[in-house]
Design a protein around this motif. Structure first.
Motif, PDB file in Angstrom:
ATOM      1  N   ALA A 138       0.821  -1.209   0.000  1.00  0.00           N
ATOM      2  CA  ALA A 138       0.000   0.000   0.000  1.00  0.00           C
ATOM      3  C   ALA A 138       0.858   1.264   0.000  1.00  0.00           C
ATOM      4  O   ALA A 138       0.561   2.236  -0.708  1.00  0.00           O
ATOM      5  CB  ALA A 138      -0.931  -0.004   1.208  1.00  0.00           C
ATOM      6  N   ALA A 139       1.942   1.268   0.768  1.00  0.00           N
ATOM      7  CA  ALA A 139       2.820   2.447   0.820  1.00  0.00           C
ATOM      8  C   ALA A 139       3.528   2.654  -0.513  1.00  0.00           C
ATOM      9  O   ALA A 139       3.655   3.799  -0.990  1.00  0.00           O
ATOM     10  CB  ALA A 139       3.843   2.278   1.943  1.00  0.00           C
ATOM     11  N   ALA A 140       3.997   1.561  -1.141  1.00  0.00           N
ATOM     12  CA  ALA A 140       4.674   1.692  -2.434  1.00  0.00           C
ATOM     13  C   ALA A 140       3.713   2.222  -3.495  1.00  0.00           C
ATOM     14  O   ALA A 140       4.059   3.128  -4.281  1.00  0.00           O
ATOM     15  CB  ALA A 140       5.245   0.336  -2.857  1.00  0.00           C
ATOM     16  N   ALA A 141       2.486   1.683  -3.538  1.00  0.00           N
ATOM     17  CA  ALA A 141       1.517   2.134  -4.536  1.00  0.00           C
ATOM     18  C   ALA A 141       1.161   3.606  -4.331  1.00  0.00           C
ATOM     19  O   ALA A 141       1.107   4.390  -5.294  1.00  0.00           O
ATOM     20  CB  ALA A 141       0.263   1.264  -4.460  1.00  0.00           C
ATOM     21  N   THR A 142       0.929   4.023  -3.083  1.00  0.00           N
ATOM     22  CA  THR A 142       0.551   5.410  -2.809  1.00  0.00           C
ATOM     23  C   THR A 142       1.700   6.370  -3.103  1.00  0.00           C
ATOM     24  O   THR A 142       1.499   7.460  -3.659  1.00  0.00           O
ATOM     25  CB  THR A 142       0.107   5.554  -1.339  1.00  0.00           C
ATOM     26  OG1 THR A 142      -0.947   4.630  -1.075  1.00  0.00           O
ATOM     27  CG2 THR A 142      -0.363   6.960  -1.048  1.00  0.00           C
ATOM     28  N   ALA A 194       9.997   8.458   3.186  1.00  0.00           N
ATOM     29  CA  ALA A 194      10.538   8.580   4.547  1.00  0.00           C
ATOM     30  C   ALA A 194       9.404   8.625   5.579  1.00  0.00           C
ATOM     31  O   ALA A 194       9.526   8.040   6.664  1.00  0.00           O
ATOM     32  CB  ALA A 194      11.398   9.842   4.644  1.00  0.00           C
ATOM     33  N   LEU A 195       8.310   9.308   5.231  1.00  0.00           N
ATOM     34  CA  LEU A 195       7.180   9.370   6.155  1.00  0.00           C
ATOM     35  C   LEU A 195       6.588   7.977   6.393  1.00  0.00           C
ATOM     36  O   LEU A 195       6.339   7.584   7.543  1.00  0.00           O
ATOM     37  CB  LEU A 195       6.101  10.303   5.609  1.00  0.00           C
ATOM     38  CG  LEU A 195       6.415  11.810   5.636  1.00  0.00           C
ATOM     39  CD1 LEU A 195       5.303  12.593   4.957  1.00  0.00           C
ATOM     40  CD2 LEU A 195       6.603  12.286   7.065  1.00  0.00           C
ATOM     41  N   TYR A 196       6.374   7.228   5.322  1.00  0.00           N
ATOM     42  CA  TYR A 196       5.815   5.882   5.479  1.00  0.00           C
ATOM     43  C   TYR A 196       6.783   4.951   6.197  1.00  0.00           C
ATOM     44  O   TYR A 196       6.366   4.118   7.009  1.00  0.00           O
ATOM     45  CB  TYR A 196       5.434   5.305   4.119  1.00  0.00           C
ATOM     46  CG  TYR A 196       4.109   5.795   3.596  1.00  0.00           C
ATOM     47  CD1 TYR A 196       2.947   5.605   4.326  1.00  0.00           C
ATOM     48  CD2 TYR A 196       4.005   6.451   2.369  1.00  0.00           C
ATOM     49  CE1 TYR A 196       1.717   6.064   3.867  1.00  0.00           C
ATOM     50  CE2 TYR A 196       2.789   6.905   1.886  1.00  0.00           C
ATOM     51  CZ  TYR A 196       1.653   6.713   2.644  1.00  0.00           C
ATOM     52  OH  TYR A 196       0.435   7.165   2.193  1.00  0.00           O
ATOM     53  N   GLY A 197       8.073   5.093   5.903  1.00  0.00           N
ATOM     54  CA  GLY A 197       9.058   4.272   6.611  1.00  0.00           C
ATOM     55  C   GLY A 197       9.101   4.598   8.091  1.00  0.00           C
ATOM     56  O   GLY A 197       9.140   3.695   8.943  1.00  0.00           O
ATOM     57  N   GLY A 198       9.067   5.884   8.423  1.00  0.00           N
ATOM     58  CA  GLY A 198       9.059   6.270   9.830  1.00  0.00           C
ATOM     59  C   GLY A 198       7.811   5.811  10.543  1.00  0.00           C
ATOM     60  O   GLY A 198       7.856   5.394  11.708  1.00  0.00           O
ATOM     61  N   LEU A 199       6.656   5.862   9.845  1.00  0.00           N
ATOM     62  CA  LEU A 199       5.409   5.408  10.458  1.00  0.00           C
ATOM     63  C   LEU A 199       5.461   3.910  10.750  1.00  0.00           C
ATOM     64  O   LEU A 199       5.003   3.457  11.810  1.00  0.00           O
ATOM     65  CB  LEU A 199       4.234   5.723   9.533  1.00  0.00           C
ATOM     66  CG  LEU A 199       2.856   5.226  10.000  1.00  0.00           C
ATOM     67  CD1 LEU A 199       2.492   5.861  11.337  1.00  0.00           C
ATOM     68  CD2 LEU A 199       1.791   5.529   8.956  1.00  0.00           C
ATOM     69  N   PHE A 200       6.034   3.138   9.829  1.00  0.00           N
ATOM     70  CA  PHE A 200       6.120   1.686  10.045  1.00  0.00           C
ATOM     71  C   PHE A 200       6.965   1.373  11.273  1.00  0.00           C
ATOM     72  O   PHE A 200       6.628   0.494  12.075  1.00  0.00           O
ATOM     73  CB  PHE A 200       6.704   1.014   8.806  1.00  0.00           C
ATOM     74  CG  PHE A 200       6.711  -0.483   8.883  1.00  0.00           C
ATOM     75  CD1 PHE A 200       5.554  -1.201   8.640  1.00  0.00           C
ATOM     76  CD2 PHE A 200       7.857  -1.170   9.214  1.00  0.00           C
ATOM     77  CE1 PHE A 200       5.541  -2.584   8.718  1.00  0.00           C
ATOM     78  CE2 PHE A 200       7.863  -2.551   9.306  1.00  0.00           C
ATOM     79  CZ  PHE A 200       6.698  -3.264   9.050  1.00  0.00           C
TER      80      PHE A 200
END
Length: 447
Positions: free
Chosen positions: A363-367, A394-400
């Motif tokens: 989902a993060a990659a697609a978005t 970076a935002l999605y990685g930090g959220l994970f």
């Protein structure tokens, strides 16, 4: 008039107000997604309840308990006589449990529910009822019958109970008990009255039970001294109840735990007239099949940062606007915000089938790719689109990473927000300054 409207719509305060409105509108949409997560979680709970209804629910092993049925003679004022039956219950002087619990997964639709088999080897002993105990209940009391009772919160989970071993003899169990309340559901084994009437030595007994259940297993510390040793193949138990284990060993493939409980820690006597009190049931202990950070919980945690994602992504576009002649239309901001909201729908729907980590990655990659390609068209160039994509990544990685932190999530999240706010203050430090200076106006010269 047209120039005035254009000047207002292109002013920084107006554009900021539009972005705030869009962000608040998207916050409402994120709340709807959160409601959807709760609904899907309730469906999983319904699936677990459906499996428990046919397999067996949470189990609490109540007992063993010695039930004495007394005949009490009476004579009234007119000389009439009769006999009244009375029940006395007695807890064992010692109770030992050695249990092995094995887990298997049952499915109902998309939902996987762990259930268990419990093989319990129990040994216990009762002090023989003295004549003084019988006469304390009524004058001239006679012991009519006696039985050992094991009760369960969900008797549908009884797979097998081996005959009660008494010295060299074995006594078969029969369904039902002479008690009421929580003790009504279970089994009983009748004891020879002559053995109890003889008095003297303690009565040592053994029994082996095989039970089915789900979600939770607990044991009642019914003995004067209760010792319980449990092993299970579940790596993440949540020990709960009135007493925690004195020793526990956690392994990747399961755990072992030991409890030792004295009757002194249970402020109740060992002999009761009638059914045992409900306070005794509150002293049960055991563990729950804890599922750390399941897909619904992790999705819910990520939703807590959804509004922050919208604000930060809008802020990136806005900074790019201020540093160039390109203008992003409010509709285009809305499209970016919609992509950020749909990320959570993708995450929820995929995680029910693949687990949270693969679903989050997809989902993060697609978005991120969607926003990056859209940003390339809005910002007129791959350079800024690549920067935008890097920031979103970076935002999605930090959220994970933040979702995986349970005890330190608040601390790390607070420092991250502080750092982001500091960066935003530095990037916006010159906003509006050029409008305060008139073009061609020379700086005053010192006299």
């Amino acid at each position: 008039m047209t120039d005035v409207v254009t000047r207002i719509t292109r002013s920084i305060p107006f554009r900021v107000a539009v972005l705030v409105f869009l962000a608040l509108f998207l916050l409402i949409q994120l709340s709807s997604v959160r409601d959807l997560v709760s609904e899907r979680r309730q469906l999983r709970g319904a699936a677990a309840a459906s499996i428990a209804a046919s397999w067996g629910g949470s189990q609490t092993l109540l007992g063993p308990i010695l039930v004495l049925q007394l005949d009490c003679p009476w004579t009234d004022a007119d000389g009439h006589t009769g006999v009244t039956s009375r029940i006395v219950t007695r807890l064992p002087a010692r109770f030992d449990v050695d249990g092995d619990l094995t887990t298997e997964v049952r499915r109902r639709g998309l939902h996987a529910v762990p259930v268990y088999h419990a093989r319990l080897r129990t040994s216990f002993e009762f002090a023989p009822p003295a004549a003084s105990l019988l006469h304390s209940q009524c004058e001239g009391a006679r012991l009519q019958a006696a039985s050992v009772v094991f009760a369960l919160t969900d008797p549908r989970g009884i797979d097998r109970i081996a005959p009660l071993e008494l010295a060299s003899s074995k006594i078969a169990w029969i369904p039902g008990t002479p008690l009421g309340g929580a003790w009504k559901q279970g089994v009983q084994a009748p004891l020879p009255v002559g053995l109890l009437a003889a008095g003297g030595q303690p009565i040592a007994l053994r029994a082996e039970l095989t039970l089915r259940g789900s979600d939770r297993f607990t044991v009642l510390p019914s003995g004067g001294e209760t010792q319980v040793h449990l092993t299970a193949d579940w790596p993440s138990p949540s020990f709960d109840g009135a007493f925690l284990p004195v020793r526990s060993t956690l392994r990747p493939d399961g755990f072992a735990a030991d409890w030792t409980v004295s009757e002194l820690a249970r402020p109740l006597p060992s002999i009761f007239a009638g059914d045992p009190p409900t306070e005794l049931e509150a002293s049960a202990f055991g563990f729950t099949w804890f599922q750390p950070a399941d897909a619904y919980l992790q999705t819910e945690r990520s939703l807590k940062y959804g509004f922050l994602f919208v604000v930060l992504t809008f802020a990136v576009f806005f900074v790019f606007e201020l540093s160039s002649d390109r203008r992003v239309h409010p509709v285009q901001y809305g499209m970016v915000g919609a992509a950020l909201c749909i990320f959570y729908l993708l995450l929820l729907s995929l995680s029910e089938r693949t687990g949270f980590a693969p679903a989050y990655l997809a989902a993060a990659a697609a978005t991120t790719l969607q926003i990056t390609f859209y940003g390339r068209a809005l910002l007129d160039g791959w350079a800024r689109a690549a920067i935008l994509g890097g920031i979103v990544t970076a935002l999605y990685g930090g959220l994970f990473v933040l979702i995986g932190l349970e005890e330190t999530a608040l601390l790390v999240g607070s420092f991250a927000l502080f750092g982001l706010l500091t960066l935003a203050m530095w990037l916006t430090r010159r906003i509006g300054r050029k409008h305060q200076e008139q073009p061609g106006e020379a700086e005053p010269q010192p006299v």
